[in-house]
Every structure is written in C-alpha cells, then in structure tokens.
Design an enzyme around this catalytic site. Structure first.
Site, mmCIF file in Angstrom:
data_model
loop_
_atom_site.group_PDB
_atom_site.id
_atom_site.type_symbol
_atom_site.label_atom_id
_atom_site.label_comp_id
_atom_site.label_asym_id
_atom_site.label_seq_id
_atom_site.Cartn_x
_atom_site.Cartn_y
_atom_site.Cartn_z
ATOM 1 N N SER A 1 0.702 -1.203 0.065
ATOM 2 C CA SER A 1 0.232 -0.112 0.047
ATOM 3 C C SER A 1 0.564 0.956 -0.207
ATOM 4 C CB SER A 1 -1.097 -0.136 1.243
ATOM 5 O OG SER A 1 -1.914 1.638 1.015
ATOM 6 N N LYS B 1 -4.196 -6.366 3.907
ATOM 7 C CA LYS B 1 -4.902 -5.578 2.534
ATOM 8 C C LYS B 1 -6.050 -5.443 1.949
ATOM 9 C CE LYS B 1 -2.459 -2.484 -0.240
ATOM 10 N NZ LYS B 1 -3.808 -2.482 -1.460
ATOM 11 N N GLU C 1 -9.783 1.681 3.530
ATOM 12 C CA GLU C 1 -9.519 3.196 3.342
ATOM 13 C C GLU C 1 -10.889 3.880 1.785
ATOM 14 O OE1 GLU C 1 -6.875 1.762 0.478
ATOM 15 O OE2 GLU C 1 -8.065 2.303 -1.774
ATOM 16 N N TYR C 2 -11.709 2.676 1.883
ATOM 17 C CA TYR C 2 -13.200 3.069 1.090
ATOM 18 C C TYR C 2 -14.025 3.659 2.398
ATOM 19 C CZ TYR C 2 -12.674 0.111 -2.834
ATOM 20 O OH TYR C 2 -12.856 -1.050 -4.029
ATOM 21 N N ARG D 1 -20.222 4.207 -3.316
ATOM 22 C CA ARG D 1 -19.500 4.267 -4.637
ATOM 23 C C ARG D 1 -21.419 3.680 -6.102
ATOM 24 N NH1 ARG D 1 -13.800 3.024 -4.538
ATOM 25 N NH2 ARG D 1 -13.155 4.323 -2.465
#
Ligand code: 6PG
Length: 472
Positions: free
Chosen positions: A129, A183, A190-191, A289
């Site tokens: 990352s 990960k 992160e989203y 999203r």
C-alpha cells in the site's frame, strides 16, 4: 557481471517504482515485462544509470538472478497472476521465491501458496500500500505465506518499506493468504474513510455554504489533531484546494460524481458477510460508490422525489474546527478501523492466521493509504489486549466515542431532516447505538421466526430451546 539480487515482472507504475526502491536500497535488479519495448523504455528512462538490467524472455530473466531467486510479480490480479506463474515455473528451481505484490483475492493466494509450496518453491502474497509514491519512497507491506519464504525476503522488504518511529512498516503477517486478506481489509477501511470525508465535504458545501478553500482550511486544522491527522485528510485538503485550470473554480466540482472500484472493498464486505462480522460503515461506503454510479437513474429520481423543505443545522464554526462535524468524522474513522480490526480477528481464528493486531497497527502507521496518527493508539490497544474484540471496548477509544457521540448525533439528525445522504456517518451511529445496547429488538425477530417456521427461541429466564404454537 554477477547475478542480480532481485527480479521484477511487470513494469507498470507500481512495478517501476518498487524496482527503483529495491535498487536504491542496494539490490541489483533484473526486470521483465510482457512487451520488451516497455522494458527498453524503462531502462533508457527512469532505469538509466541504475544497477538494473532488462531481460527479453522469462528464461533469460530467471537465468540472470542469484539463488534463491526473489521475484516480485506486479501484474494485474486474477488470471494474469496464474498465467505468469505458469509461464515462469518451468525455469524455477527448488527454493526460489515468487512474490505477488498486487491486490489479489486472498483465496487465490491460499491456492497458489499451496500449489507452489508443493513444488518446493516459496510463494508470498504481499499486500503493498501507498500508491505510486509509496512504492518508490517506502510503502507499507503485508507479506503472507510460509514463514521460511518470508525469512528469505525479510532483509529486502525491511529496507524497502516506509520507516516509522518503531521500525519498518513491514512484518510477517501469517500463512497462506493472510497478507492479501489484511491488505483487502486495509482497503475496506480506506473506502470507509474516503466516504466519511466525502460526506463531510458535502455537508460543509450544502449546509455550510463553504467553498473549496474554506473547506480545505478546516481539513488542515483537523490534520493537526491526534484523532484525524492522516494521509487521507491531508490529500482531501489538497483536492479541495486545487483549482480547475479551465474554469478557475474548484476542480472537484468539475468531476463526475460516480465512483469506481477495483474490487478490494467488495471482497472486504463479502468476507465480512461470510464470516458474520458486522462492518456496516465499510458496507455503506461500498454501497455509496455503487449507488453513485447509477447516475442516470439518480437524475430521473431527483425530478420525481424532491428534497425536503430547507432545514438548517449547525456543523460548528470553521473557527473552532467545525466541532460537531469533526467529532462525527472522528467517531466514523474510529469505527471504520474498529470494524476492519474485528473482521481481522474473526479471519485470524477461522483461517488460523495467528495475526498480531498490534503489529498490523504498527505497519499501517507509515507508507500506506490509511496511515494516521490514530494507529499508534490502535497499536497500543492491541498491545494491551491482543484479543480485544472491538476497538470500542478499549478505554481510550471508549472515551473518544463517548466524547464524539453528541456531535455525530447532531450531524446525522440534521442531515436526515435536510435530506442529505450521509451513509457512513449514519451507519456509524446505528452501529455504535446497536453495539452499546444491552437489549435489542431481535427478541421479536426470534418470535416471528418461531411463529412461521418453528425455528425455536431461547428464554431470558431459563436455559433451553423453546417453541410456541403462536397461531393457534
Ligand atoms: C493502496 C490502495 C491501492 C488501491 C487503490 C484503488 O493501498 O495503495 O489501496 O492498492 O488499488 O486505492 O482502489 P479502488 O479503485 O478499489 O478504489
């Protein structure tokens, strides 16, 4: 010339930057790309003058490496990884190591580790990352596979990784697909944080009437706090400040409001559903999203279902950092990390990953997209209690949640009355209120299940399984 220490397959931007990183750290390298012209371009450009050579064929590539060979594959996740393994395997020898540094599905990695190890090769599924800049300057790395395979790459990855106060941002994660699973969950978090910040932006714009620079100033202040200082807050400030060279207005306003995804957020949610771990804030970010991409439908609906009458409410004043909004974001960020860590806890039990949650907090402190000052607290919380089921049960985080809840309630309630969607903030509030409830209404769900399907229920006052003939 002697044999190279390190090999890289796949000269995309991440691959290029990782091999430049390895070379800078003293690892002479050989690179291979499916199209040789790309290799030539790289060697004539960014790779020029470095201790890096190119190979036109995989046979030549493998032959140029010292043994045991350490080969990092930076190819597209899915079939290209299997194709690369199939193409290179005939040239490998016992003990050679393949590392998949892409965002692979962890179950694919489980399968590949088993297959490659059975042929006496080492196989590491390594989450990487930090984007392109991180790959070059020092990413956070999450390698999983056999411990022996990790030991063979440890000196290399410790040098390549981002460095923080207590060491490099890399550690052995665990067996099989553990590295890629961690990960994946990193990306789910992160989203969620990206969506939380998008919701804060929407509220500041629509309720606060603020422009990009004004919002960016608030973000800059947040980035000075222990609770919110992070890479994502930092880049949000930059995004909000950036002007459109064509119009001179805020560039973000010129961007179509439909977000894409490459799959890791989806995998996080699917895994959570399969493992029975509630991750509603992460799920809300994923849905946001998906729903955003239904743009034509949204435009039709906006003509049919009008917004409620204007409703104004306080997000706090910019001068004091928009207190309620800041608190809502802090609560949602804490809960996003908490849901991700709870999912990791369950996966660790299910797959015998034996994850070290404190170490995961440590390696996320630098290099990665979700790096944040808060991760020191997460590292401490799991250092104090390795089997902590939920971050909210740690005293420091419980105190934070208590302090931030009034702001979160104020913002979610105001947004509901104003008709402004805040899926991550409202999911966070529901999650916290459910988690802190000693009694939930699922007793009635159990009653209904027993009523129509004789599914039985347990009683609060005595042990056993009970059934009632409700419809008699
Ligand atoms: C990272 C990122 C990266 C990811 C992108 C895109 O940690 O460096 O997670 O690996 O591929 O952020 O993800 P989406 O396209 O799914 O948003």
């Amino acid at each position: 010339m002697g044999k190279a220490h390190f090999g890289l397959i796949g000269l995309g931007v991440m691959g290029e930057n990782l091999v430049l990183n390895a070379e800078r750290n003293g690892y002479s390298s050989v690179v291979y790309n499916r199209t040789y012209a790309k290799t030539e371009d790289f060697l004539a450009g960014r790779g020029a003058g470095k201790d890096i050579v190119g190979a036109a064929t995989l046979e030549e590539f493998v032959g140029a490496l010292e043994r045991p060979r350490r080969i990092l594959m930076m190819v597209k996740a899915g079939q290209p990884v299997d194709d690369t393994i199939a193409a290179i395997s005939p040239y490998l020898e016992e003990g050679d190591l393949l590392i998949d540094g892409g965002n692979s599905l962890y179950t694919d990695t489980e399968r590949r580790v088993a297959e490659l190890e059975s042929q006496s090769f080492g196989y590491i599924g390594m989450g990487v990352s930090g984007g392109a800049k991180g790959a070059l300057e020092g990413p956070s790395m999450m390698p999983g596979g056999t411990k022996a395979a990790y030991d063979a790459i440890e000196p290399l990855v410790r040098k390549m990784a981002a460095q923080v106060n207590d060491g490099p941002c890399v550690t052995y994660i665990g067996p099989g697909g553990a590295g890629h699973f961690v990960k994946t969950v990193h990306n789910g978090i992160e989203y969620a944080i990206e969506q939380v910040l998008a919701e804060a932006y929407d509220l500041m714009k629509r309720v606060g009437g603020m422009n990009g620079d004004q919002m960016a100033d608030v973000l800059a202040g947040w980035n000075d706090t222990e609770e919110l200082a992070s890479f994502l807050v930092e880049i949000t400030e930059v995004c909000l400040r950036t002007k459109d060279p064509e119009t001179g207005g805020d560039l973000v306003e010129a961007i179509v409001d439909a977000a894409g995804q490459k799959g890791t957020g989806l995998w996080t949610v699917v895994s959570a559903l399969e493992m029975g771990v509630p991750v509603p804030t992460i799920y809300a970010a994923l849905n946001a999203r998906v729903l955003s991409s239904l743009r034509p439908e949204r435009l039709s609906a906006s003509a049919l279902i009008p917004a409620p009458p204007a409703h104004s409410f306080s997000l706090g004043s910019p001068a004091d950092g928009m207190g309620p909004l800041r608190d809502a974001c802090i609560a949602a960020c804490i809960v996003s990390y908490g849901q991700g860590m709870a999912l990791l806890q369950e996966a660790s039990k299910l797959h015998n990953y034996n994850l070290n949650f404190s170490s995961i907090g440590q390696i996320w402190k630098g290099g990665c997209i979700i790096r944040a000052r808060l991760l020191q607290r997460i590292q401490n919380a799991y250092g104090a209690n390795a089997s902590l089921p939920n971050l909210m049960l740690d005293p420091w985080f419980a105190d934070q949640i208590n302090r931030r809840l009034p702001g979160l309630r104020q913002v979610v309630a105001g947004a509901a009355l104003a008709g402004i969607p805040v899926p991550c903030l409202s999911s966070t509030l529901d999650y916290i209120d459910s988690y802190r409830s000693g009694r939930l209404p699922q007793n009635l769900v159990q009653a209904m299940r027993d009523c129509f399907g004789s599914h039985t229920y347990e009683r609060v006052d005595k042990a056993g399984s009970f059934h009632t003939e409700w419809l008699d």
